[in-house]
Scaffold this active site. Structure first.
Site, PDB file in Angstrom:
ATOM      1  N   SER A   1      -9.106 -27.146  26.492  1.00  0.00           N
ATOM      2  CA  SER A   1      -9.336 -27.106  27.929  1.00  0.00           C
ATOM      3  C   SER A   1     -10.607 -26.333  28.238  1.00  0.00           C
ATOM      4  O   SER A   1     -10.783 -25.201  27.770  1.00  0.00           O
ATOM      5  CB  SER A   1      -8.151 -26.446  28.639  1.00  0.00           C
ATOM      6  OG  SER A   1      -8.465 -26.225  30.004  1.00  0.00           O
TER       7      SER A   1
ATOM      8  N   GLY B   1      -9.206 -25.028  20.826  1.00  0.00           N
ATOM      9  CA  GLY B   1     -10.478 -24.965  20.100  1.00  0.00           C
ATOM     10  C   GLY B   1     -10.732 -23.556  19.590  1.00  0.00           C
ATOM     11  O   GLY B   1      -9.925 -22.986  18.872  1.00  0.00           O
TER      12      GLY B   1
ATOM     13  N   LYS C   1     -22.251  -7.679   5.850  1.00  0.00           N
ATOM     14  CA  LYS C   1     -21.191  -6.676   5.867  1.00  0.00           C
ATOM     15  C   LYS C   1     -20.776  -6.358   4.435  1.00  0.00           C
ATOM     16  O   LYS C   1     -20.270  -7.216   3.721  1.00  0.00           O
ATOM     17  CB  LYS C   1     -19.978  -7.181   6.660  1.00  0.00           C
ATOM     18  CG  LYS C   1     -18.823  -6.180   6.686  1.00  0.00           C
ATOM     19  CD  LYS C   1     -17.608  -6.720   7.416  1.00  0.00           C
ATOM     20  CE  LYS C   1     -16.440  -5.750   7.333  1.00  0.00           C
ATOM     21  NZ  LYS C   1     -15.213  -6.267   7.972  1.00  0.00           N
TER      22      LYS C   1
END
Length: 517
Positions: free
Chosen positions: A41, A14, A80
């Site tokens: 996980s 992920g 930014k």
């Protein structure tokens, strides 16, 4: 779809890479019967990739159908306009790498050639005075580019800083709830290859469940569980060129201004990042373990925090480089599983984004035509090498004499791809463009000027304008930039008006994991 079409994709991992991949694939493939599943996980800590970005991130937002200000609200984001480099040339110096152009070209001659002409004649006005993005950023002002700029002075762009953990959460929710991506929690215990071709057939979870797919996307981070471990694709290590191999990161409260830019400060054995978010400041020391110990690096970073420390230091070890093949058989690696480059110019997320776009541009069927992987791998290798060269210029061009790491960087033998660029500019101010350059001529110009790598001559074609004509033209440019800068909004006011953080997420946010900017 034909009987041979890809019908299932399994994303392993992920975090930022996995969920960025899931969102873009699910958006682009939504009219095809392709099931996308992401397995991650809960027991494996992810590396928070990409708290600072480049303007291409906003292209990604458009591609998946989200608004940048909505993302900023959900991720405590800030604006930014570029990166400030402190002490890189030598202690006490600073320069700025903006997301924008310098000055206005004339007679098909680049502006910087006229600037070089005036500089050689004795005008010491810095190049930065002719860039709107730089002038605004250094005053902590936000000026957004017009849709149709009147001239080159209005050609600039902007990116964002965000909390990487919250960004992954934002993308996860959207992928699962709006795009139909299946989410499986589980730790992979085995990877199974099948048939004579050695492709990946399935993965097995610790509980015994088996997940099959036609196409596997490795987003497992530095472990490179599929590409590196199961398929045994070698790693091309560039540590001999880019010296830093470790990082320590610590968030803190705000003590200085909410600047619309990232800051990189050169230190004795590496450099320190500063990334201002709405709710905290991200800090890290990226360093060479050959020149400073972990304890010394941590102590150095903690002594330089501008505010109250918010979490315990997080340590990270890495090797710069990339897998020699990022697409192997029926597996494509994205993000850290594919490779890692010095986080100096915020390229981690760019490489995730370009990797998924490249996969879609070369999307296979279940035959996995080898020419698709070959071209994908050729382009990927070029992209990594181009970024490597740009980052290497930062180190090689330093003037920090008497410090072992920096002295060694100046003594490096440059790859010919970079050496030829340096010769072209140092000799005559030329800025060649190569295939799959991530950084365009204004970025290279920023570094050459900031590091004082300047040619002794200007392009003879710049003599089409006299000294008097140039003086008047340059004065008008500075006046125009001054007028535009005066219309800027203080960064904190801009955030409050457009994208102040969501209070529910602010209450639930946890300190960020190690972040590679």
């Amino acid at each position: 779809m034909t009987d041979n079409a890809i019908r299932s994709i399994l994303i392993v991992g992920g975090g930022t890479a996995g969920w960025m991949t899931a969102n873009l694939l699910a958006t682009r493939l939504r009219r095809l019967p392709v099931q996308i599943t992401l397995v991650e996980s809960p027991d494996i800590r992810t590396v928070g990739v990409g708290e600072a970005t480049v303007p291409a991130i906003r292209d990604y937002f458009r591609a998946i159908g989200v608004n940048e200000f909505d993302v900023m609200r959900a991720t405590h984001g800030t604006v930014k306009l570029g990166i400030e480099f402190r002490d890189w040339s030598r202690p006490g110096t600073n320069f700025f790498h903006p997301f924008g152009r310098y000055g206005v070209d004339a007679f098909s001659v680049p502006f910087h050639q006229f600037w070089l002409k005036r500089r050689i004649a004795g005008d010491d006005t810095p190049l930065s005075a002719y860039c709107l993005a730089t002038e605004a950023a250094m005053r902590n002002l936000v000026v957004l580019p017009p849709e149709q700029p009147a001239n080159d002075l209005g050609v600039f762009d902007w990116a964002i800083h965000f909390d990487a953990g919250l960004f992954a959460r934002f993308l996860s929710q959207r992928a699962r709830e709006e795009l139909g991506v299946a989410h499986v929690e589980g730790t992979i215990a085995g990877v199974h290859r099948g048939g004579d071709d050695g492709r990946i057939a399935s993965v097995t979870l610790t509980g015994g469940d088996t997940l099959e797919a036609d196409l596997f996307i490795d987003c497992s981070g530095f472990r490179s569980l599929l590409l590196g471990q199961a398929l045994e694709v070698p790693y091309d290590d560039w540590t001999h060129l880019l010296p830093c191999d470790r990082a320590v990161a610590v968030p803190c409260t705000h003590g200085d201004a909410l600047t619309p830019y990232t800051r990189s400060t050169a230190l004795s054995a590496g450099w320190q990042w500063r990334i201002p978010l709405q709710h905290r400041v991200g800090n890290g020391y990226v360093y060479s373990s050959r020149h400073i110990s972990d304890d010394e690096a941590t102590a150095t970073l903690l002594s330089r925090l501008e505010g109250e420390q918010l979490a315990e230091p997080n340590m990270l070890r890495f090797r710069t480089g990339h897998r020699t093949r990022v697409w192997e058989k029926n597996c494509v690696a994205i993000g850290l599983a594919a490779g890692f480059l010095e986080p100096l110019e915020s390229t981690s997320i760019t490489l995730i984004q370009s990797g998924v776009e490249r996969l879609l541009a070369h999307f296979p069927d279940r035959d996995f035509e080898p020419s698709l992987a070959d071209e994908f791998n050729r382009i990927t290798s070029l992209e990594y090498a181009r970024i490597r060269d740009f980052l290497l210029l930062h180190y090689w061009g330093n003037r920090r004499h008497g410090e072992p790491m920096w002295d060694a960087c100046r003594a490096l033998e440059l790859p010919e791809t970079l050496a030829s660029r340096v010769r072209a500019f140092a000799g005559g101010g030329k800025l060649p463009r190569y295939e799959w350059d991530s950084f365009q001529p204004p970025s290279w110009l920023s570094m050459y000027a900031g590091l004082d790598i300047l040619p002794p001559r200007h392009d003879p074609l710049a003599d089409q304008l006299s000294a008097e004509e140039l003086g008047a033209s340059f004065a008008k440019m500075r006046e125009a930039i001054g007028r535009a800068t005066a219309l800027g909004i203080p960064h904190d006011e801009f955030i409050a008006e457009h994208c102040a953080m969501q209070t529910d997420i602010a209450r639930s946010a946890q300190p960020a994991p190690v972040s590679i900017i």
